[in-house]
Design an enzyme around this catalytic site. Structure first.
Site: not given
Length: 403
Positions: A275, A136, A94
């Site tokens: 699909g 995270e 980051y």
């Protein structure tokens, strides 16, 4: 951040609306020039198409517009966080991104980027980086706490390959270390990394797990991309079809993603796929059957024709064996045999399904190309379905702003 700094960030919103993509294009060019090793981390196919630059511009704009209360962006933070964790992105990266982003703001906006604005964005970016990396960190912790969980890249061996249609082939991936795998939540994906000699780069892609949770392997079902002008996204998928053989080793990260079956489902479920978008749905359906789900399940699927309809025979068997499951299929060009079997012609249209469940609490899961998702979402909303009841998975960078 001070109230004055938040005001400076808000003042840049009009500029970002006009020049956001120009800024992000400059940012990526700058970062890859100074840190070319990051090309192994980023999806260069999305760079070529411009999707990644657009997605970042939209994210930066959303952050600026909500700088007074960035907490409202947590659903987006969670979605991006899952993608970052699946790519093994770490906090120190980051700082590299931040350095080039702030420099790009100065270089692209010129005189508009006053010292006050630059200082405000420097603080704002660090706040965002802390928010993202903090979230995270929790996701990484959850993975290590899970039975058989892990973080980072782990070698897997292709133990089995099975052709599902003329375009889609399944690859069964087993841990090369002989260990077990963490159970995924149906709907989630794994990242798979391979080396592309023609690009001289490692490239990672996310593929939905098409198997039910197991301890021995993950199955991904990959569509071959055809036609001229393939970007690197197609190259990765075709690499699996053309190069990967049983016994080959690929690097894999633990399951991630916020598109997943809810644990407390107590109402009908509707699966809508287009699909190759059926890959996470087959995992969901099989899991619901294994768990002896007692509520109605409806699956709507659309594709070009029978030859490209993956898992068709398996799905027919599941439907025929379970009275609570309905299946509705749309082909662009159905044959006479298809029509006799109930296949409908044209683009998938939920308005043609009279029995579509609309009971309170019903959850609708949608997966496929962006135009497909957009149409299904809008049609569901028009039918009176609440947006909170609609979950969708968009392959690639998040560009759809529907919820």
């Amino acid at each position: 951040m001070t109230s004055e700094q938040k005001q400076w960030i808000s003042a840049t919103v009009p500029v970002l609306k006009e020049n956001g993509v120009l800024l992000t294009k400059h940012f990526y060019n700058r970062m890859f020039t100074h840190n070319p090793e990051l090309k192994n981390l980023f999806n260069m196919g999305n760079q070529q198409s411009g999707k990644q630059q657009t997605a970042l511009a939209m994210a930066v704009l959303a952050y600026a517009e909500n700088i007074a209360n960035p907490g409202v962006l947590m659903p987006v933070v969670d979605r991006i966080g899952h993608k970052h964790v699946s790519l093994d992105i770490r906090p120190e990266q980051y700082q590299i991104v931040g350095r080039h982003l702030i420099a790009s703001i100065q270089e692209v906006l010129g005189n508009v980027a006053t010292p006050e604005i630059v200082d405000a964005w420097t603080v704002a970016y660090q706040q965002l980086a802390n928010l993202m990396s903090g979230h995270e960190a929790k996701l990484y912790e959850q993975k290590t706490a899970q039975q058989y969980g892990w973080t980072g890249w782990r070698p897997f061996t292709v133990g089995k390959i099975n052709v599902e249609s003329t375009e889609i082939t399944s690859f069964y991936l087993f841990p090369s270390d002989g260990g077990k795998v963490a159970a995924h939540v149906p709907g989630q994906y794994i990242s798979v990394k391979v080396f592309l000699p023609e690009m001289k780069l490692y490239q990672a892609r996310q593929y939905s797990i098409s198997s039910t949770p197991a301890q021995d392997y993950y199955r991904i079902s990959v569509k071959a991309e055809k036609g001229a002008g393939l970007d690197t996204n197609g190259l990765i998928s075709n690499y699996f079809h053309d190069v990967i053989k049983e016994g080959n080793i690929v690097d894999v990260t633990a399951p991630a993603g916020d598109f997943k079956l809810a644990k407390d489902l107590a109402a009908p479920v509707v699966l809508i796929s287009g699909g190759v978008g059926l890959t996470p749905m087959i995992s969901m359906l099989q899991n619901l059957v294994e768990q002896k789900f007692t509520y109605p399940i409806t699956w709507l699927h659309g594709c070009r024709n029978r030859s490209v309809h993956a898992f068709k025979d398996q799905l027919d068997q599941i439907v025929n064996a379970n009275d609570s499951i309905e299946q509705h299929v749309f082909y662009d060009v159905p044959t006479a045999r298809d029509k006799q079997e109930g296949v409908m012609e044209g683009f998938l249209d939920i308005n043609k399904i009279a029995s579509l469940p609309q009971y309170p609490g019903t959850m609708y899961y949608v997966c496929g190309p962006a135009p497909f998702i957009r149409k299904q979402y809008q049609d569901l909303i028009s039918c009176g379905i609440k947006k909170e009841s609609i979950l969708f998975e968009e392959f690639g960078p998040a560009l759809l702003q529907l919820n």
